[in-house]
Design an enzyme around this catalytic site. Structure first.
Site, PDB file in Angstrom:
ATOM      1  N   CYS A 138       0.819  -1.227   0.000  1.00 37.65           N
ATOM      2  CA  CYS A 138       0.000   0.000   0.000  1.00 37.65           C
ATOM      3  C   CYS A 138       0.847   1.268   0.000  1.00 37.65           C
ATOM      4  O   CYS A 138       0.335   2.349  -0.278  1.00 37.65           O
ATOM      5  CB  CYS A 138      -0.947   0.004   1.191  1.00 37.65           C
ATOM      6  SG  CYS A 138      -1.901  -1.495   1.342  1.00 37.65           S
ATOM      7  N   HIS A 178      -3.130   6.827   3.303  1.00 36.90           N
ATOM      8  CA  HIS A 178      -3.649   5.592   2.699  1.00 36.90           C
ATOM      9  C   HIS A 178      -5.018   5.271   3.287  1.00 36.90           C
ATOM     10  O   HIS A 178      -5.200   5.273   4.498  1.00 36.90           O
ATOM     11  CB  HIS A 178      -2.657   4.453   2.957  1.00 36.90           C
ATOM     12  CG  HIS A 178      -3.194   3.113   2.617  1.00 36.90           C
ATOM     13  ND1 HIS A 178      -3.871   2.863   1.445  1.00 36.90           N
ATOM     14  CD2 HIS A 178      -3.174   1.937   3.300  1.00 36.90           C
ATOM     15  CE1 HIS A 178      -4.235   1.596   1.430  1.00 36.90           C
ATOM     16  NE2 HIS A 178      -3.832   1.012   2.539  1.00 36.90           N
ATOM     17  N   ASN A 217     -10.362  -0.090   0.682  1.00 35.07           N
ATOM     18  CA  ASN A 217      -8.896  -0.052   0.615  1.00 35.07           C
ATOM     19  C   ASN A 217      -8.437  -0.582  -0.739  1.00 35.07           C
ATOM     20  O   ASN A 217      -8.588  -1.770  -1.025  1.00 35.07           O
ATOM     21  CB  ASN A 217      -8.341  -0.917   1.762  1.00 35.07           C
ATOM     22  CG  ASN A 217      -6.823  -0.986   1.782  1.00 35.07           C
ATOM     23  OD1 ASN A 217      -6.166  -0.592   0.828  1.00 35.07           O
ATOM     24  ND2 ASN A 217      -6.274  -1.499   2.865  1.00 35.07           N
TER      25      ASN A 217
HETATM   26  O1  UT7 Z   1      -3.621  -1.708   3.770  1.00 35.66           O
HETATM   27  C1  UT7 Z   1      -3.381  -2.328   4.999  1.00 35.66           C
HETATM   28  C2  UT7 Z   1      -4.376  -3.461   5.153  1.00 35.66           C
HETATM   29  N1  UT7 Z   1      -4.851  -3.805   6.423  1.00 35.66           N
HETATM   30  C3  UT7 Z   1      -5.458  -3.001   7.328  1.00 35.66           C
HETATM   31  O2  UT7 Z   1      -5.497  -1.818   7.197  1.00 35.66           O
HETATM   32  C4  UT7 Z   1      -6.108  -3.661   8.498  1.00 35.66           C
HETATM   33  C5  UT7 Z   1      -6.085  -2.833   9.739  1.00 35.66           C
HETATM   34  N2  UT7 Z   1      -6.977  -3.429  10.732  1.00 35.66           N
HETATM   35  C6  UT7 Z   1      -8.308  -3.196  10.725  1.00 35.66           C
HETATM   36  O3  UT7 Z   1      -8.798  -2.433   9.924  1.00 35.66           O
HETATM   37  C7  UT7 Z   1      -9.155  -3.846  11.799  1.00 35.66           C
HETATM   38  O4  UT7 Z   1      -8.318  -4.544  12.699  1.00 35.66           O
HETATM   39  C8  UT7 Z   1     -10.244  -4.788  11.200  1.00 35.66           C
HETATM   40  C9  UT7 Z   1     -11.313  -3.991  10.497  1.00 35.66           C
HETATM   41  C10 UT7 Z   1      -9.629  -5.799  10.251  1.00 35.66           C
HETATM   42  C11 UT7 Z   1     -10.938  -5.550  12.335  1.00 35.66           C
HETATM   43  O5  UT7 Z   1     -11.560  -4.621  13.225  1.00 35.66           O
HETATM   44  P1  UT7 Z   1     -11.447  -4.822  14.795  1.00 35.66           P
HETATM   45  O6  UT7 Z   1     -12.193  -3.722  15.431  1.00 35.66           O
HETATM   46  O7  UT7 Z   1      -9.987  -4.949  15.113  1.00 35.66           O
HETATM   47  O8  UT7 Z   1     -12.263  -6.157  15.030  1.00 35.66           O
HETATM   48  P2  UT7 Z   1     -11.751  -7.507  15.667  1.00 35.66           P
HETATM   49  O9  UT7 Z   1     -10.835  -8.230  14.732  1.00 35.66           O
HETATM   50  O10 UT7 Z   1     -11.275  -7.245  17.069  1.00 35.66           O
HETATM   51  O11 UT7 Z   1     -13.101  -8.342  15.764  1.00 35.66           O
HETATM   52  C12 UT7 Z   1     -14.108  -8.035  16.741  1.00 35.66           C
HETATM   53  C13 UT7 Z   1     -15.237  -9.001  16.564  1.00 35.66           C
HETATM   54  C14 UT7 Z   1     -14.786 -10.455  16.522  1.00 35.66           C
HETATM   55  O12 UT7 Z   1     -15.800 -11.232  17.128  1.00 35.66           O
HETATM   56  P3  UT7 Z   1     -15.628 -11.762  18.645  1.00 35.66           P
HETATM   57  O13 UT7 Z   1     -14.403 -12.606  18.637  1.00 35.66           O
HETATM   58  O14 UT7 Z   1     -15.478 -10.520  19.470  1.00 35.66           O
HETATM   59  O15 UT7 Z   1     -16.883 -12.509  18.890  1.00 35.66           O
HETATM   60  C15 UT7 Z   1     -14.754 -10.786  15.050  1.00 35.66           C
HETATM   61  O16 UT7 Z   1     -14.973 -12.176  14.789  1.00 35.66           O
HETATM   62  O17 UT7 Z   1     -15.885  -8.767  15.303  1.00 35.66           O
HETATM   63  C16 UT7 Z   1     -15.927  -9.980  14.550  1.00 35.66           C
HETATM   64  N3  UT7 Z   1     -15.823  -9.630  13.146  1.00 35.66           N
HETATM   65  C17 UT7 Z   1     -16.884  -9.329  12.373  1.00 35.66           C
HETATM   66  N4  UT7 Z   1     -18.192  -9.282  12.663  1.00 35.66           N
HETATM   67  C18 UT7 Z   1     -19.042  -8.925  11.667  1.00 35.66           C
HETATM   68  C19 UT7 Z   1     -14.687  -9.531  12.378  1.00 35.66           C
HETATM   69  N5  UT7 Z   1     -15.010  -9.171  11.125  1.00 35.66           N
HETATM   70  C20 UT7 Z   1     -16.369  -9.037  11.113  1.00 35.66           C
HETATM   71  C21 UT7 Z   1     -17.288  -8.691  10.105  1.00 35.66           C
HETATM   72  N6  UT7 Z   1     -18.601  -8.637  10.426  1.00 35.66           N
HETATM   73  N7  UT7 Z   1     -16.903  -8.376   8.845  1.00 35.66           N
END
Ligand code: UT7
Length: 338
Positions: A113, A262, A292
């Protein structure tokens, strides 16, 4: 002589996939995706598009905006993480041919990126070393073809598209309405975080020559993402990059008219704004509808801002990217007269 951006262009494939549409096949919903990322929808390439075709469309628009003929171009750099072929020929060569840039060298640049900002720096220095010859710098991605559409924690983040600029040398303008500002750049990497965002299938995987799969190392692997680790890295790094560029130039972050970070996650940008004590309005944002687009995100944003009249001659702007590698990159420049 200074090397300046002479024109911008972008292309987003027409098909739009909303969060609600994703929720039909994935255990997710618009409320979760938007509140955790700021994304409502993304563009997805159809059968008639791929990285080279989108790159050529964006670059064609940048050439038109710059009033530059393809034959004037001496170099085409394409920043991409999703090349047409795995792994050669370089997609930049296909774009060079499609555009008719027959006097240009062409290569792909892989810095995920951060790739567009890396490529801009290469092109700028190449132009200055070659009497101001013009180059095209492109960021283009077809991430929809490498994400795991069953992984709700990563596939919801990404979209397809391309952005491009033409850059070339111009004599310093004695009549400029503003005091000319020298360009600054910062390129960095931390390979200690290489496994935070990966796509397997390269030569890292050992397959003995006499095994049946020899030569087919892990076909069609998907993208793997450690979201939390990348989020933390992004917030820390984007703020540090912009602050460091400003300090190096004897400026304050508050002097910046616009920041093109980004577009990975709106919450990352909000956290950066808070950390830097800057109003969120200084940060250009379009990820609600583009998601993204990796290396394409910054040039798509630039082109959108130019075409919306949100960038004016003399504005002091910062570009700041981060991504797989881990890589990071920034540039500070004064927006030129286009
Ligand atoms: O260009 C660089 C590329 N990468 C990035 O920029 C990624 C940077 N990171 C992020 O943007 C965030 O970490 C994410 C958007 C990927 C994830 O957000 P988060 O607030 O860190 O969520 P999390 O991974 O802590 O998940 C919280 C909960 C989990 O459920 P439990 O374990 O609390 O029951 C996940 O399973 O949300 C769940 N979850 C979802 N629920 C509904 C994860 N993805 C989803 C989804 N829909 N799409």
């Amino acid at each position: 002589m200074t090397a300046k951006i002479l024109g911008t262009g972008s292309y987003l494939p027409p098909k739009i996939v909303t969060n609600d549409e994703l929720a039909k096949t994935l255990d997710t919903n618009d409320e979760w995706i938007f509140s955790h990322t700021g994304i409502h929808a993304r563009h997805v390439a159809g059968a008639d598009d791929c990285t080279s075709s989108m790159a050529a469309k964006a670059a064609g628009r940048a050439l038109e905006a710059a009033g530059t003929k393809p034959e004037e171009i001496g170099l085409v750099i394409l920043a991409t993480t999703t090349p047409d072929y795995n792994t050669f020929p370089a997609t930049a060569c296909i774009v060079q041919h499609a555009l008719g840039c027959r006097h240009a060298g062409a290569f792909d640049l892989q810095a995920a990126c951060s790739g567009f900002v890396y490529a801009l720096d290469m092109a700028r220095n190449w132009s200055l070393a070659n009497n101001g010859r013009k180059a095209i710098v492109i960021g283009a991605e077809t991430l929809s073809r490498i994400v795991d559409w069953k992984d709700r924690a990563s596939c919801i983040l990404f979209g397809d598209g391309a952005g491009a600029v033409v850059i070339g040398g111009v004599e310093d303008d004695a009549d400029a309405k503003y005091e000319p500002f020298a360009y600054r750049s910062l390129l960095g990497a931390d390979g200690g975080g290489a496994d935070f965002i990966t796509r397997e299938g390269g030569t890292r995987q050992f397959i003995a020559p006499d095994e049946p799969d020899a030569g087919q190392a892990g076909t069609l692997p998907k993208l793997n993402l450690q979201g939390h680790a990348v989020f933390a890295f992004a917030v820390k790094t984007l703020s540090a990059v912009v602050k460091s560029l400003c300090m190096d130039a004897g400026k304050h972050a508050a002097d910046l008219d616009r920041i093109f970070a980004h577009q990975a996650n709106g919450r990352i940008i909000e956290a950066v704004a808070r950390r830097m004590n800057l109003p969120l309005e200084k940060f250009f944002m379009n990820l609600a509808t583009t998601a993204n687009t990796s290396a394409a995100s910054i040039p798509i944003s630039l082109d959108e801002a130019v075409r919306n009249g949100e960038l004016k001659e003399g504005d002091l702007i910062a570009l700041a990217g981060f991504g797989a590698g881990l890589t990071y990159a920034g540039a500070l420049m004064q927006w030129p007269h286009l």
